[in-house]
Motif scaffolding. Structure first.
Motif: not given
Ligand code: ATP
Ligand code: MG
Length: 469
Positions: A358, A362, A423, A432
């Motif tokens: 995660n 990212n 996002k 996440g």
């Protein structure tokens, strides 16, 4: 001192005090009566003698008059009569041991002498001593009987039930809610015991419903983590498709060459070997992804944590190879720096891999083309946050740093919230970091974030080190 014993002692002390006080008042009252009787007797006798003696004195002379006193004294000396000549009253001889009354005698208006009446107080003193001894014995006997009774009652009505209550409280404290006290007493202790039993019942019910809720919560977390895994697999899949494409192409060309008969003999054998190599490479890539996708995200309820010593450096390498295609697409370099001689902490490998993935995904998403994502593994001296006990010590520090867009200060406090994302729809679920936070917390660790706009971010995972492992 036990409560029952204290109560008994206090009651007995009170009782002894009351008995002693009552004996004291009884004795002083009886002494008063005794004294009053004596004074009245003396007064009656004094009046009689004060009338009789002057009359006989005048008629028959002094000798005859004083002979009236002959038989008044008692032979045991308890009551005594004495004649004293003159007009001055005689001084008492034993004023403490005897009670004196002086009767002035006047013959034809002239004072001729005094009759001194005296009575021994020995009888009275003996009576007081005797009464005191009896009162002391009676008090002692009463206190003893009361002590026995109080001890028996105290044990059955206070001591034993309180011991049971204490035992029950200890069992509740140790988490055992089974069994009831079932005290039949109708007093306050019985009422307390019934309240205890009722409390145990409701605690047991609360425990059952809490277990149900915990199970549901664990299941929800598991589903959330699973969803996050699948989302990550989705993100990795496009890169993987690209990574698989090259060996597939090589294998396809070789296969065509062999099947069309363009190559044969040793060349065909070499072609087949290359095809096998490429297929193995593809299988490895797919297996890595499947291994991650299959991994269980949360331990099933009722089961202990599945932790085992993990070689963190090789776990990071394995994870970097999973995100490499994604990084390659953006021409990002992935670097790993691991301090040599790292310990192997007890971890749930699959879960920590999910955290790393995660953070890496990212960082890759936040990075511009041709940037760098750096993973650093070291042992650091750190202080745990207050809600983790604030202990200072050695922690395994796993940091993922990028040179990407950075996180604006106004959203920094929210990035670990579930479903918080900057996002667009379909690009991020916002799960996440919240999943990563939960997993690291379950391992007794925490995540620190440092970020500056347009300079990049550094996420540092701190995990407790179990040196023995
Ligand atoms: N390395 C990073 N650089 C810049 N911003 C970051 C970084 N990591 C996280 N963020 C910010 O934190 C937000 C939350 O991240 P998180 O991983 O929880 O969700 P997400 O990446 O948006 O969605 P997903 O659930 O698909 O991971 C991101 O939307 C992003 O704004
Ligand atoms: Mg994310």
């Amino acid at each position: 001192m036990r409560l029952a014993r204290k109560l008994i002692l206090a009651t007995l002390a009170g009782m002894a005090l009351v008995l002693a006080a009552s004996a004291y008042f009884r004795i002083t009252r009886e002494l008063e009566l005794f004294e009053r009787d004596m004074i009245m007797d003396h007064a009656v006798l004094a009046r009689t003698l004060a009338n009789a003696i002057p009359r006989v004195w005048a008629e028959k002379g002094r000798e005859e008059a004083l002979s009236l006193l002959d038989n008044v004294s008692t032979p045991d000396g308890r009551f005594r009569v004495r004649w004293v000549d003159g007009d001055v009253p005689p001084a008492p001889v034993f004023s403490r041991e005897r009670h004196y009354t002086d009767v002035p005698i006047r013959v034809r208006g002239q004072a001729v002498g005094f009759v001194e009446l005296s009575e021994s107080l020995a009888y009275e003193q003996a009576y007081v001593r005797d009464t005191l001894v009896r009162a002391a014995w009676a008090t002692l006997a009463a206190v003893l009987v009361a002590a026995l009774l109080a001890a028996a009652l105290g044990f059955y009505m206070v001591g034993r039930p309180l011991a049971k209550l204490a035992q029950k409280a200890r069992s509740i404290g140790a988490g055992d809610l089974s069994g009831t006290l079932n005290l039949k007493q109708r007093d306050e202790i019985g009422q307390l015991a019934r309240e205890f039993d009722a409390m145990c019942d409701s605690l047991a019910q609360a425990r059952v419903s809490l277990a149900g809720e915990t199970e549901a919560r664990v299941r929800a977390i598991e589903q959330l983590r699973h969803a996050d895994r699948l989302a990550t697999v989705g993100k990795l899949a496009s890169g993987i498709a690209h990574e698989v494409g090259t060996p597939l192409g090589v294998a396809l060309v070789r296969a065509n060459m062999i099947s069309s008969g363009r190559i044969g003999g040793d060349e065909a054998r070499e072609g087949a070997r290359i095809i096998g190599e490429q297929v193995e490479h593809i299988a490895r890539i797919i297996r890595r992804l499947l291994d991650f996708a299959r991994g269980q995200s949360v331990r099933p309820p009722g089961q202990g944590a599945r932790r085992e010593p993990v070689d963190v450096a090789s776990l990071v390498e394995k994870t970097l190879s999973l995100v490499k295609p994604l990084a390659d697409k953006r021409q990002l370099t992935l670097d790993l720096h691991a301090t040599p001689g790292l310990p192997k902490p007890s971890l749930d490998e699959g879960q920590i891999q999910q955290v790393l993935l995660n953070l890496l995904v990212n960082s890759i998403h936040a990075s511009d083309y041709r940037g760098q994502v750096m993973v650093d593994i070291s042992i650091a001296n750190a202080t745990a946050p207050a809600d983790l006990g604030g202990a200072q010590g050695e922690y395994l520090c796993l940091s993922v740093a990028d040179q990407g867009v950075g996180i604006p200060p106004e959203i920094l406090p929210r990035i670990f919230e579930p479903f918080f994302t900057t996002k667009g729809v379909g690009e991020g679920t916002g799960l996440g970091l919240s999943v990563a936070y939960g997993i690291v917390r379950e391992h007794g660790g925490w995540i620190d974030v440092q970020s500056a706009a347009r300079q990049g971010s550094r996420f540092s995972i701190h995990l407790p080190v179990n040196r023995a492992a």
